[in-house]
Design a protein around this motif. Structure first.
Motif, short mmCIF file in Angstrom:
data_model
loop_
_atom_site.label_atom_id
_atom_site.label_comp_id
_atom_site.label_asym_id
_atom_site.label_seq_id
_atom_site.Cartn_x
_atom_site.Cartn_y
_atom_site.Cartn_z
N LEU A 509 52.05 50.49 43.01
CA LEU A 509 50.95 50.99 43.43
C LEU A 509 50.87 50.97 44.96
O LEU A 509 50.98 49.91 45.70
N VAL A 510 50.50 52.47 45.58
CA VAL A 510 50.56 52.44 47.02
C VAL A 510 49.02 53.01 47.29
O VAL A 510 48.51 53.93 46.76
N GLY A 511 48.37 52.06 48.16
CA GLY A 511 47.26 52.30 48.51
C GLY A 511 47.14 53.08 50.17
O GLY A 511 47.58 52.76 50.80
N THR A 512 46.35 54.34 49.93
CA THR A 512 46.31 54.81 51.18
C THR A 512 44.96 55.24 51.37
O THR A 512 43.91 54.87 50.70
N GLY A 716 50.27 48.37 50.94
CA GLY A 716 49.00 49.08 51.49
C GLY A 716 49.71 49.84 52.83
O GLY A 716 50.45 49.45 53.44
N THR A 717 49.15 51.01 53.08
CA THR A 717 49.60 51.64 54.19
C THR A 717 48.91 51.86 55.20
O THR A 717 49.15 52.44 56.46
N SER A 718 47.88 51.15 55.57
CA SER A 718 47.03 50.93 56.59
C SER A 718 46.14 49.46 56.27
O SER A 718 45.71 49.41 55.18
N ARG A 743 52.78 44.27 49.71
CA ARG A 743 53.18 44.35 51.28
C ARG A 743 52.38 45.34 51.99
O ARG A 743 52.29 46.39 51.30
N PHE A 744 51.71 45.14 53.29
CA PHE A 744 51.07 45.89 53.85
C PHE A 744 52.18 46.53 55.17
O PHE A 744 52.83 45.55 55.71
N MET A 745 51.99 47.83 55.30
CA MET A 745 52.81 48.53 56.46
C MET A 745 51.89 49.27 57.22
O MET A 745 51.13 50.05 56.59
#
Length: 840
Positions: A509-512, A716-718, A743-745
């Motif tokens: 799951l990618v959060g944007t 997490g992308t932000s 993982r947050f990037m």
């Protein structure tokens, strides 16, 4: 001194290997920042060292070191918990749990009729002078048994504690997957016995409807009436639903109904329970409603007589002005300031001598046009649909069709997009969420993330936050945050991590943070032919929200989402069998029920099934599906082939709902009685129950496989402006003791760094000194402390905004309460009471 190490394998790899997660990142260099002191002269002569490889560690040394650290960490955690006030509060609730458990054997022996009759018995005891405290333990035991019989779900002991916390008017902090929705039934039932009404408030219509249908079965079984409030309901429907024992609604509709009732011209327009519309409220995702949404007051607007023609002209002028030369913009508080050069150019373009001339005022229009240009971006703050600019809620990621920005901002956005300018508005009624929920004599809430804001809850609402223990230990692994110098480097690494996880078979799951970012990442994945689903505010995706979430925990599933998947969603490893069974039914029957093709904008885009294992339906289910399809075809033809796609879907949904509230034996009896009448509904319900068993078996085995692989991986992308929202996204993984990782990037070019003027030059310069590759991520305590400090500053800033808003609203509150009480007295009271109120 500070040491910088260039590693060729990712930190934490051995940790994961030791825990059987099989997590290995793609082998790219990582900059690790750590604060360490050294007395050696060689170390002190330079600011950093580059290590191209790690010295091999023996298995024994690694194992013993890891074991020692784990033991020390466990001792520290246990001691911290033992000495906390929360520990003793929870322990005190243990006596109630013992009482509820003591009632359970007796309650289990009751028949369905005897169990339902307990409601009338409790009400009689309350009328005879007993209090809710006297009947609490037995009432909780009754709800536990009712849930077991209607839903197949028995409240765990920790859920009993959660229900008690809610009943006591506190906030229950429960981790994701711990069953907050089921917990609410305990306090809702108990307080509904007084007959004064209970409101269960959620963050959107979808969750309100889901909970009313799902948890409502428990309350209806026990003889209580359950209401549901939705945005597009008529006043008559709302009035009936507000008068139910328990009413499910969303926070904004509740507030607007209160304001509309206080603008009503006659008693027939009122929808709430007057003279006492509020009794007991349970707020789901309470931090979202009272903290995040607390910045924006609820407004009801009327049309003002402003010149709509000025907005497009101002938009053209804004295009001429250059940021930094003609105006300055402050992202933090969305403010703009014209320079002398900007004022001169604007006045020349508008052929006016003074932008602030009272007879020909242009300043407000130009300033709003500049704000629309700088701060309101398409597919971030709003989307354009059917010729309208629709607001995207930044906290939930959902479209809010009825909401408009005030003070001319919305008109400025419409002018920027070349849309029809709707009339300017003037506020006729307003209230903050803080003031609204203070109207409840008794208020409680539940969420997975509230402890960081406990001081604000205590100060504003006098509600303590109680951390309810998890039923099973949380084994989710939160990997170190990685920071990148450039946005390009971040997105490339996000893609690589997704690709690696996909190859392993783990769901991701990618959060944007916006529609724009979710679709940009989608395009990156398409370049690598990685099948995935997108969930954002666009109708073609939002319409399939439930189906997308149902698939998100399956093997090989990749889901890219905005904040829509951040709250109120339960991602089950292996898939949600009920939703998957519904999809099987729709795939098998829709083509027989209707010849109409689905409208993508209304019904949504078909979700991607590529890479996912096909659901294996057994022979008996196949036979039932074939029989149901033939009956569907016959019924459609007998009615003249007039069924629309929506009508066909509704038919299937209603039949499935029947299967949830009716036993298989009752459905079989119904089929036998109506065999000559082609009973399509019961036939669909019967087939669904058979397919559901197959789906449950499939999901169980696939879920076990996903757990073996390491569970759901969340990216997490932000970073968000609050640590709570980050934690909500993390909480999608590791539900109910499942494995998982996060993982947050982040990129140093992300909007939050710009908004709060965070100095990122030091990091970019540091990376450039070591390597020419700006795509190398930075990891370590130093960067985490910097980012955490930034988030805390952001939280303090927004707390200040909410505090100012509440202080301003308190001034209005005295007048509003007096006027609203007088209005209700005139509408619902007799002439004598009205006279007394007026003279007071």
């Amino acid at each position: 001194m500070s040491e910088v190490s260039l590693l060729l394998s990712p930190p934490g790899f051995q940790f994961f290997h030791h825990h059987c997660y099989n997590f290995a990142s793609f082998h790219k260099p990582i900059l690790t920042l750590s604060s360490s002191s050294s007395s050696s002269s060689s170390s002190s002569s330079s600011c950093f060292r580059i290590r191209s490889s790690l010295k091999p560690l023996t298995a024994t040394a690694t194992s013993s070191s890891s074991s020692l650290k784990e033991n020390i960490g466990r001792v520290k955690k246990n001691w911290s918990e033992f000495t906390s006030l929360n520990y003793w509060v929870v322990r005190d609730y243990g006596r109630l749990v013992d009482s509820v458990n003591a009632f359970e054997p007796h309650i289990q022996k009751l028949s369905d009729e005897q169990l339902a009759a307990k409601t009338d018995e409790f009400r009689r005891r309350l009328r005879q002078g007993e209090t809710l405290a006297h009947i609490q333990a037995e009432a909780f035991a009754v709800v536990r048994e009712a849930a077991k019989r209607t839903l197949g779900m028995r409240h765990f002991d920790v859920q009993i504690i959660g229900g008690a916390v809610l009943h006591d008017g506190s906030i229950a902090e429960m981790k994701t997957g711990e069953g907050k929705t089921l917990v609410s039934t305990l306090a809702a039932y108990l307080n509904a016995l007084t007959g004064e009404g209970v409101h269960v408030v959620t963050v959107n219509d979808y969750l309100a409807q889901r909970d009313a249908e799902w948890m409502g079965r428990v309350h209806r079984f026990l003889g209580l009436s359950v209401g549901l409030i939705q945005r597009k309901m008529k006043s008559k429907q709302k009035r009936l639903n507000y008068n139910c024992d328990i009413t499910y609604t969303n926070n904004s509709e509740l507030g607007f109904d209160y304001l509309r009732d206080n603008l009503a011209r006659n008693s027939g327009q009122l929808v709430m329970r007057w003279p006492k519309p509020f009794h007991f409220g349970i707020v789901d995702e309470v931090d979202s409603v009272l903290i995040d949404e607390g910045r924006n007051p609820l407004l009801i607007s009327g049309e003002a007589n402003e010149e709509a023609a000025r907005y497009p002209v101002a938009a053209k002028v804004a295009e001429l002005l250059v940021r930094g030369l003609h105006y300055n913009a402050e992202l933090k508080d969305n403010s703009v300031e014209l320079t002398e050069e900007g004022i001169a150019l604007a006045e020349m373009a508008l052929e006016t001598k003074d932008l602030w001339d009272e007879n020909d005022p242009w300043a407000r229009f130009v300033m709003n046009a500049l704000k629309a240009k700088e701060f309101y971006r398409r597919d971030v703050q709003y989307i354009v649909r059917n010729g309208k600019a629709l607001i995207i809620n930044e906290l939930t990621g959902r479209v809010e069709e009825k909401r408009r920005w005030s003070e001319g901002i919305h008109q400025a956005v419409e002018a920027k997009e070349g849309l029809k300018i709707q009339a300017d508005s003037v506020v006729v009624a307003q209230i903050t969420y803080q003031s609204l929920f203070k109207l409840y004599p008794k208020l409680s809430g539940m969420t997975g993330t509230a402890k960081t804001e406990e001081k604000e809850f205590l100060k504003m609402f006098e509600m303590p936050v109680i951390e309810v223990p998890t039923n099973l230990p949380n084994i989710r692994v939160d990997l170190p945050i990685q920071a990148f110098a450039t946005a390009r480097g971040k997105w490339e690494n996000v893609r690589e991590e997704i690709v690696y996880m996909f190859e392993q078979g783990r769901p991701v799951l990618v959060g944007t943070t916006s529609v724009e970012n979710s679709e940009y990442l989608s395009d990156l994945l398409k370049e690598r032919n990685i099948p995935h689903n997108v969930l954002n505010a666009r109708p073609k995706y939002a319409a399939r929200e439930a189906e997308i979430i149902a698939q998100a925990g399956r093997k090989f599933a990749i889901t890219i989402s905005t904040n829509m998947a951040g709250r109120g969603t339960d991602i089950i490893l292996g898939g949600n069998p009920k939703m998957l069974a519904k999809e099987v039914m729709e795939d098998s029957l829709l083509s027989f029920l209707t010849q109409e093709a689905p409208n993508v904008e209304i019904d949504g885009e078909p979700i991607s099934q590529k890479g996912l294992a096909k659901i294996k339906v057994g022979p008996s289910s196949m036979a039932l599906l074939a029989k149901t399809a033939l009956m569907a075809k016959y019924v459609r033809k007998s009615e003249g082939n007039k069924w629309s796609y929506q009508h066909a879907k509704s038919m299937i949904s209603e039949s499935i709902q029947m299967s949830q509230s009716t036993s298989m034996e009752e459905i079989e009896k119904l089929l036998a009685e109506e065999s000559e009448m082609y009973p399509l509904g019961p036939t669909i319900a019967y087939a669904y129950l058979s397919v559901l068993k197959d789906c449950e078996s499939h999901c169980f085995s696939e879920g076990a496989e996903v757990k073996r692989l390491g569970g759901l991986h969340v990216i997490g992308t932000s970073l968000y402006e609050s640590r709570r929202i980050d934690n909500q996204l993390r909480g999608r993984a590791g539900r109910q003791g499942d494995p998982g990782s996060t993982r947050f990037m982040v990129s140093l070019q992300d909007e939050m760094f710009q908004k709060f003027n965070f100095d990122t030059e030091w990091a970019v310069k540091l990376i450039s000194k070591i390597t020419n590759n700006e795509d190398i991520p930075i990891e370590g305590d130093a960067i985490v402390k910097q980012l955490l400090g930034l988030q805390i500053n952001a939280e303090k800033y927004f707390f200040g905004i909410r505090k100012s808003l509440v202080e301003f609203d308190e001034v209005l509150e005295v007048q509003r309460k007096h006027i609203y009480d007088l209005r209700q007295s005139i509408l619902t009271g007799d002439s004598e009471s009205c006279s007394q109120h007026i003279f007071q």
